[in-house]
Scaffold this motif. Structure first.
Motif, short mmCIF file in Angstrom:
data_model
loop_
_atom_site.label_atom_id
_atom_site.label_comp_id
_atom_site.label_asym_id
_atom_site.label_seq_id
_atom_site.Cartn_x
_atom_site.Cartn_y
_atom_site.Cartn_z
N ASN A 12 0.87 -1.17 0.00
CA ASN A 12 0.00 0.00 0.00
C ASN A 12 0.91 1.21 0.00
OD1 ASN A 12 0.50 0.99 2.78
ND2 ASN A 12 -0.44 -0.97 3.35
N PRO A 13 0.43 2.34 -0.41
CA PRO A 13 1.31 3.50 -0.60
C PRO A 13 2.07 3.86 0.68
CG PRO A 13 -0.87 3.94 -1.48
CD PRO A 13 -0.96 2.62 -0.81
N THR A 14 1.38 3.85 1.83
CA THR A 14 2.05 4.22 3.08
C THR A 14 3.21 3.28 3.35
OG1 THR A 14 -0.24 4.45 3.83
CG2 THR A 14 1.50 4.97 5.42
N SER A 15 2.94 1.99 3.19
CA SER A 15 3.95 0.99 3.46
C SER A 15 5.14 1.15 2.51
CB SER A 15 3.35 -0.40 3.34
OG SER A 15 4.33 -1.38 3.46
N ASP A 16 4.83 1.26 1.21
CA ASP A 16 5.91 1.36 0.23
C ASP A 16 6.75 2.60 0.47
OD1 ASP A 16 4.89 -0.91 -0.82
OD2 ASP A 16 3.85 0.05 -2.50
N ASP A 17 6.07 3.68 0.80
CA ASP A 17 6.79 4.92 1.07
C ASP A 17 7.71 4.76 2.30
OD1 ASP A 17 7.36 7.61 0.57
OD2 ASP A 17 6.07 8.19 2.26
N TRP A 18 7.16 4.13 3.32
CA TRP A 18 7.93 3.96 4.56
C TRP A 18 9.19 3.11 4.30
CZ3 TRP A 18 9.82 0.13 7.68
CH2 TRP A 18 10.27 0.54 8.93
N GLU A 19 8.96 2.04 3.52
CA GLU A 19 10.09 1.15 3.20
C GLU A 19 11.25 1.93 2.59
OE1 GLU A 19 6.94 -2.08 1.89
OE2 GLU A 19 8.59 -1.92 0.49
#
Lengths: 404, 292, 332, 240, 248
Positions: free
Chosen positions: A285-292
């Protein structure tokens, strides 16, 4: 003798005077971070530290003041952790404590929290004793043992290749291992999953050579293993099981999520380990990908669930301090109750009733990783997602039960 | 999955491999103690250094067997530096100094390992033909564990030949009994002491790279192996090489059996074994200082 | 001539006046410290120093005055701490003095047979046996989950009130009370131990340390006195154990580990054996340095190792008196 | 006596064991290819004298010259390498080592056709050849003494210092050892310094004799002839 | 008639070697008996057996007609059997006074007093001072034993053994390493002692042995080869051979 005493006394006095006492223009809010940096769980501790540091950096300020993290090594030893906590609170004036990997350390701190008089938020402790343990003790991090057991049993039931197997239960001989083993066995029996040894095996934490246990599993005829090990031991066991030719024949289900570096170290031997976790970098999900990517760019290490749930826990704590409007212990504790944060793995809410978090979880299986920016060779592929409500436990007011 | 015979074979081989690793570490410790009365508390850490150096060599693309030769030599060089800088000046002082000194050395080496290699576990990649299992007598046993067993036997054989057939070996054996007379025959005892320490370190390094693929490499492996090897040499008799062989077998077998049958109390049983043996034979099974 | 019969050359019957002044200043300084500073970190650090100082002193009674080396003297602190805690949890949560007594008595009951086996062997074997028994106790505590709480440690100990002769002193959960209580007990133990060391009994122990075989040849039953010295050391360690659990409210197996034991040994050696001041100073130094170094860096082990190596190589005066002991060890 | 090379010379040597002042000023010398004995009652300090020469108990003051070199505080292995072989009274045969290993350990190549090799030693002492694989410590007293002497010879020394070779041996064995010492050491040109309590043996072996009283005090320096002519000297120093 | 202490067929083996072989030895209630013999004759071994330092392989030791074979040392000392050592065996870091005081305390008793001060054991202190004065060591009372001159250390060595009021005292080479004048001093001391108690002396200094001994026993290879007065020993052919070496 006299010379020694003179020298040591003068060193001590010198050190005491030189001990830093900086006068800052704007007094930062100090948060004590207690993680193991030496000892068996040092790698997990380091990842937790990264997650908390990242949260502090991104949050920037609380109550208009900069956040200052003071990191101490617990050495996974409860008495040392308590001493370090006392130092952080009494000497350095920390307003809250965060971190803590092992249940033993967490419980020892909780025991002393009245004395310390600061809120303590654990981002990793999995013991079920934390539910409603103390008004100032919270959990926002890794799934608790009961939640893990529910997730794993659900996972096993949902997968035909796992469902009709007999499970050999092998745990590390310490309180978390015992708790994880017992909870899984109880729940599995209720759901008709076959357990080979209800009197599960307890292996000393020091165990390096697992051949005896693997021989036992071979002799038992069980075709599944439920293991509750400190995370960095998971690839060790998996590797040795693979050496003995068990990989693929005997399915491994883990009560704790292995760290990505540990998996990478284990290589192909670590393929095929099942288990529930808060998160894996396969969560899309965008939040997760961004955080990674943020994490990767800062630390150049594969993002792990230890880092992400420590990040989320820290965010919950920082937001609670803002919400409380002061650094008063009681106010922060009150603000932590019921607070939630939308992060890489969805909404993480700290129950107002039992002080422990509720969030969604994923069932994962380790396998060869697709192309990825982190250079990981093995990853935890997300198979299923379980909503928070399914994992439980039901929220209920628990009385302060420090004697438990 | 496997029948009774298979289980017996499994247990036997497991305990032999475990005993073998204990033996190589403990023999190294005993060589140093037997020849120069130095109990090296940093021995376990050097074992870990051997494993890590081996890992780095293999990871950098070196052949496993080449690493098997080079890693112990590197540990030997480290041992040489340690001996010349901090051990040799302490040799005339009482044993307690070296005990504490090497205790400090242990902390230093353990800390350095974490500084250089970090905390995560490491695995030594084995050449392809050593992977997989071999069916023997009703069980499948990992090929490289069998090869490890062979290797340990070879090392012990080589050590025996070295001690019995070479002039240096004879000097070492003689030095363990009447060092004064050896020096009267024109042998510089300070080189003997140095050689004993370095040989001990080489054995530690060798054990490290052998045990690396068997288990895993992590910064704690040294401390745990140190305690186990203390148990072995104390049961066998301090400085006694034959005692170490017997004790390593005993401890390895007892620990494996205990792990297999009464999992929970495995380590307690090993300690009770040690306490009982020492209570009746305070000098260990073969007595102290039988360097043969 | 008459005066002579009561003096012993080289040994003063009392303290030197300078020492008396120093002791009074030190004790009163420690007594008023919490009221002046109010920094609870230092209060608890000093409490810990005093407790470990007492433990180190008890090891010194064994090492410095009897010439016996124990690698894991902390095991007896741990046994006592568990016994006190278990007594308070399961028997009576309010009987403070009874609990302490139970802890001390239980430790002695355990230490007696262990000591009996140990003194039958010689110097180095004695030392190695302490390691074996210590590891056994450590493993038992770790394993006996139902009673000891395993690695979680003993939790949920109630905090009893401390009162003496019916006078209420304070609650043991209050750090200030425990600080003062520890100060009084450790001071008391120090003077008591000093008295014992200077008693005829202490003189017999000293003779054994100096020359074991000659001690036998003047008619001292060496084994019996060694056992008594061992029991005395364990008794003092058990007092430290009772203080420990009252101060921490908690005890875990790591308190009884081999590495913690080596730390206690180092305190004694740093301070210098055969003087009761030495180990106390060694404990203060060791705990402070350990705390300071581990705060500075996550690679504290390297620095601790370097400090130890440096001390042994260049500042070995703290180890004075050990030579004789080891000479005997070597002879055996 | 003609001017000869002093291979060993001791000047005013003072040696202590701890605080015990064992040798209180000893001076003596040995010429090359000479056989010299030190005769004295037990407790006189004879063994300590040899240990001081060998560097095992370094003297606190005084000088020792071996082959013209100051060796007073040298370590034993350096003294040994000058060509000094030591046969202690306890013999110090290494237990756990076979007879052959005991010999090979000490072997050092010599020059000339008279050089001692393993084969030559075995040839001269057949008993060692017979028992070459036996643990040296299990030999009988006489065999051990033979082995200890063989071990000294195989290092091809210039000087052998020997401590009470007759101690604990039966008269017949003393006879054998005496012959061995006479034949193979003295005649092959090795300098010999021997310490004895058994003066008759010393008379047979050595050319010159130092009589030692207590505390390392040399009271007389006589040739064999002089001693044989004056048995009362012996009586007064050695007898009860 | 049996004396104060006697041994019956006492044997001691070390790995096949008979260090002491069928020794029958007898001493009276007072007087000075010397044991002489060449190196390795088993003199020290004999003392070690009688004083309980090592065990006998066979045979008996009788003290006042009581069997004391293989009794622990500390009990033998309590009965009145003391000894000194060839190499000084002192409490090196303790003062001269304390060396004697502890020895006296072990005899008089009071070692189990845990809470009283050792200064309060008045009889012990008094006896210790008396002994120091008798030996002329009082000026050095406060010195650590290791700082004494060697000769004084030897005297202290004897004094410690004396502090236990022994009935029989074994002296193992008391003059070893002493200067001639010191030897004289200690010889007088020993002679003086022998007037009250039984003294057994092992010594190499023949002049001294012949001068002060009442009886002499000669050991060789673990066996007694002769016994008698100094004059008898001096004229004994077998003894001469033992010392001078048998004709080879």
């Amino acid at each position: 003798m006299k010379r020694l005493i003179t020298i040591s006394l003068s060193i001590m006095i010198a050190v005491m005077f030189l001990a830093p006492c900086p006068v800052c223009a704007k007094k930062p809010v100090k948060i004590g971070v207690l993680v193991p940096l030496t000892g068996i769980a040092a790698q997990g501790g380091l990842e937790m530290k990264y997650g908390i540091e990242m949260a502090a950096q991104e949050k920037g300020t609380v109550l208009g003041s900069p956040i200052k993290l003071l990191v101490e090594d617990t050495q996974v030893k409860p008495p040392i952790a308590v001493s370090k906590a006392e130092k952080l609170v009494y000497k350095d004036d920390c307003k809250a404590l965060i971190g803590v990997l092992s249940s033993g350390v967490g419980l020892a701190l909780a025991k002393n929290i009245d004395k310390l008089n600061v809120p303590f938020l654990s981002t990793h402790v999995m013991t079920t004793k934390f539910y409603g343990l103390h008004p100032m003790v919270f959990r926002s991090g890794q799934l608790a043992n009961d939640q893990t057991a529910v997730g794993n049993v659900k996972g096993i039931l949902a997968r035909p290749d796992l469902k009709n197997r007999t499970y050999y239960v092998l745990v590390h001989d310490y309180s978390w291992g015992h708790d994880a083993g017992e909870r899984f066995i109880a729940l599995a029996k209720k759901n008709g999953i076959k357990i080979y040894n209800e009197n599960y095996d307890k292996a000393p934490i020091k165990t390096k050579d697992w051949s005896s246990y693997i021989s036992k599993i071979k002799a038992s005829g069980a075709d599944g293993v439920y293991m509750a090990f400190i995370t960095n031991v998971i690839p060790v066991f998996a590797k040795q099981a693979a050496d003995f030719g068990l990989q693929g024949k005997v399915k491994l289900v883990s009560a704790a999520a292995p760290g990505p570096l540990e998996l990478a170290a284990g290589g192909t031997a670590c393929h095929g380990i099942f288990g529930v976790s808060d998160w894996s970098w396969d969560v899309n999900n965008p939040t997760s990908d961004d955080w990674e990517m943020r994490f990767w760019n800062t630390y150049k290490t594969i993002p792990s669930d230890a880092a992400v749930h420590s990040y989320v826990g820290a965010m919950n704590l920082f937001n609670a301090i803002d919400k409380a409007g002061s650094t008063d212990a009681k106010a922060i504790a009150a603000a932590l109750k019921g607070i939630s944060y939308d992060g890489p793995y969805g909404t993480v809410r700290i129950s107002a009733k039992d002080n422990c978090m509720r969030n969604d979880a994923v069932l994962t299986e380790t396998m060869a990783a697709p192309d990825n920016p982190f250079g990981a060779k093995v990853y935890m592929k997300v198979l299923d997602t379980f909503p928070a409500a399914e994992l439980g436990p039901p929220e209920q007011e628990t009385h302060d039960d420090t004697k438990g | 999955m496997s029948g009774t015979l298979g289980i017996i074979v499994d247990i036997t081989l497991n305990s032999l491999v475990l005993s073998g690793v204990f033996l190589i570490v403990a023999i190294g410790l005993n060589i140093t103690y037997g020849l120069s009365r130095i109990m090296n508390m940093g021995h376990g850490a050097l074992y870990a250094v051997g494993a890590y150096v081996g890992f780095s060599l293999v990871a950098s693309g070196l052949n496993f067997f080449a690493a098997l030769l080079i890693a112990p030599l590197i540990v030997g060089v480290i041992g040489l530096i340690i001996e010349r800088t901090i051990i040799a000046p302490m040799r005339k002082r009482s044993m307690a100094y070296t005990l504490i000194l090497t205790y400090g050395l242990m902390f230093f080496l353990d800390g350095s390992i974490k500084y250089i290699w970090g905390n995560k576990p490491r695995f030594i990649e084995l050449p392809g033909f050593m992977q997989g299992t071999l069916p023997i007598l009703g069980t499948d046993y990992p090929v490289f564990r069998l090869m490890t067993l062979l290797l340990i036997i070879l090392i012990m054989g080589a050590l025996m030949l070295f001690l019995n057939k070479t002039k240096i070996g004879i000097i070492l054996r003689a030095s363990s009994t009447i060092p004064e007379m050896v020096s009267c025959l024109g042998v510089n005892m300070s080189y003997v002491h140095m050689g004993a320490f370095v040989l001990g370190c080489v054995m530690a390094g060798l054990a490290g790279i052998i045990a690396g693929p068997l288990t895993t490499i992590d910064p704690l492996m040294g401390g745990e192996m140190l305690i186990s090897s203390f148990v072995v040499i104390v049961i066998g008799g301090l400085g006694s090489l034959r005692g170490a062989v017997i004790a390593a077998l005993l401890v390895g077998v007892v620990q494996t059996l205990a792990e297999f049958f009464i999992t929970d109390l495995a380590m307690v049983i090993v300690y009770i074994l040690m306490a009982v043996i020492l209570a009746f034979m305070p000098r260990g099974l073969l007595g102290e200082g039988k360097f043969e | 001539m008459m005066n002579r019969t009561t003096t012993i050359p080289g040994i003063r019957s009392g303290f030197h006046p300078v020492k008396i002044v120093f002791i009074i200043i030190l004790l009163s300084g420690l007594a008023v410290f919490p009221f002046v500073s109010g920094n609870r970190f230092y209060i608890s650090l000093i409490t810990e120093m005093m407790i470990y100082g007492l433990l180190a002193m008890s090891l010194d009674v064994l090492l410095g005055y009897t010439g016996l080396l124990s690698f894991m003297h902390n095991a007896y602190l741990g046994i006592s701490a568990y016994a006190v805690g278990l007594f308070l949890i399961h028997v009576s949560p309010t009987s403070f003095w009874l609990a302490c007594l139970a802890g001390i008595a239980f430790t002695c009951v355990v230490a007696l047979p262990v000591g009996w086996v140990q003194v039958r062997t010689g110097g180095l074997a004695f030392a190695l046996l302490t390691l074996a028994f210590g590891m056994m106790f450590h493993t038992i505590v770790w394993k006996w989950y139902d009673v000891t709480g395993g690695d979680d440690g003993l939790m949920g100990m109630p905090n009893p009130d401390i009162s003496l002769f019916g006078i209420y002193i304070g609650n043991s959960g209050d750090p200030l009370v425990i600080y003062m209580f520890t100060l009084i007990i450790v001071t008391f133990c120090f003077f008591l131990t000093r008295r014992i060391i200077n008693s005829p009994f202490g003189a017999a122990l000293e003779a054994i340390r100096e020359n074991e075989s000659r001690a036998a040849f003047i008619g001292i039953n060496v084994r019996k006195y060694k056992l008594l010295g061992w029991m005395m050391a364990c008794l003092l360690a058990s007092i430290a154990g009772a203080l420990f659990i009252l101060y921490k409210g908690y005890v875990g197996p790591s308190t009884m580990s081999a590495f913690a034991g080596a730390g206690v040994l180092m305190m004694v050696l740093l301070g210098g054996m055969g003087s009761l001041w030495g180990p106390l100073a060694g404990a203060v130094f060791f705990i402070y340095i350990q705390d300071y170094i581990s705060t500075m860096t996550e690679h504290w082990e390297i620095f601790l190792g370097l400090v130890v190596i440096f001390l042994v190589l260049f500042m070995p005066t703290g180890f004075a008196g050990l030579a004789g002991h080891i000479r005997r060890l070597r002879k055996e | 006596m003609e001017k000869r090379h002093k291979i060993l010379e001791i000047e005013d040597m003072q040696t202590y064991y701890g605080d015990s002042h064992v040798i209180q000023g000893l001076s003596m010398h040995v010429y090359e290819q000479e056989a010299v004995s030190i005769i004295g009652r037990n407790g006189a300090g004879k063994t300590t004298t040899l240990r001081s020469i060998m560097g095992l108990t370094p003297p606190r003051s005084g000088n020792i010259y071996i082959d013209g070199r100051q060796t007073t505080r040298w370590q034993p292995h350096k003294i040994s390498r000058l060509g000094v072989a030591y046969v202690p009274a306890e013999r110090h045969i290494f237990p756990g080592l076979s007879v052959e290993e005991n010999l090979r350990l000490a072997a050092r190549p010599g020059s000339g056709e008279n050089a001692w090799t393993y084969e030559k030693v075995c040839g001269h002492f057949p008993v060692l050849a017979d028992r070459s694989h036996q643990d040296g410590a299990t030999l009988s007293g006489g065999q051990q003494q033979t082995l200890a002497i063989g071990r000294a010879l195989i290092s091809n020394p210039r000087i052998i210092i020997m401590d009470e070779p007759s101690q604990g041996l039966s008269p017949i064995l003393v006879q054998t050892i005496t012959d061995v010492v006479l034949k193979f050491c003295v005649q092959s040109g090795i300098t010999l310094l021997i310490v004895e309590q058994n003066y008759q043996m010393a008379l047979k072996v050595a050319d010159r004799h130092y009589l030692m009283d207590t505390r390392g005090e040399i009271v007389n320096n006589l040739t064999t002839r002089q001693l044989e002519d004056n048995p009362e000297i012996i009586q007064s120093h050695l007898s009860v | 008639m049996k004396g104060l202490l006697c041994t019956q067929n006492l044997c001691c083996q070390f790995g096949g070697v008979m260090a002491t072989h069928d020794v029958c030895f007898n001493v009276d209630h007072n007087g000075l008996t010397s044991i002489i013999g060449p190196n390795g004759a088993g003199k020290t071994t004999f003392i070690n057996i009688v004083t309980g330092k090592i065990g006998a392989s066979s045979g008996k030791v009788l003290f006042k007609d009581k069997d004391i074979t293989n009794t622990p040392t500390h009990e033998l000392v309590k009965m009145g059997i003391s000894r000194t050592f060839q190499i000084n065996s002192l409490f090196e870091n303790l003062s001269v006074f304390e060396n004697l005081r502890i020895a006296r305390q072990a005899k008089v008793g009071g070692s189990f007093r845990i809470f009283s001060l050792k200064q309060k054991l008045k009889p012990v202190i008094k006896d210790t001072w008396a002994m120091l004065e008798r030996l002329g060591l009082e000026k050095m009372a406060a010195l650590p034993a290791k700082n004494l001159a060697y000769g004084d250390q030897r005297v202290l060595e004897v004094a410690i053994a004396m502090a236990g009021d022994p009935k029989i005292l074994f002296l193992d080479e008391p003059t070893a390493g002493m200067s001639p004048s010191e030897t004289h001093h200690i010889a007088d001391l020993i002679k003086d002692l022998a007037s009250d108690i039984s003294v057994v002396l092992v010594e190499h200094d023949m002049d001294m042995v012949m001068r002060i001994s009442d009886r002499i026993t000669v050991l060789q290879d673990g066996c007694i080869i002769s016994e008698g007065t100094p004059q008898e020993i001096r004229n004994n052919q077998q003894v001469r051979e033992a010392y001078l070496g048998k004709a080879a």
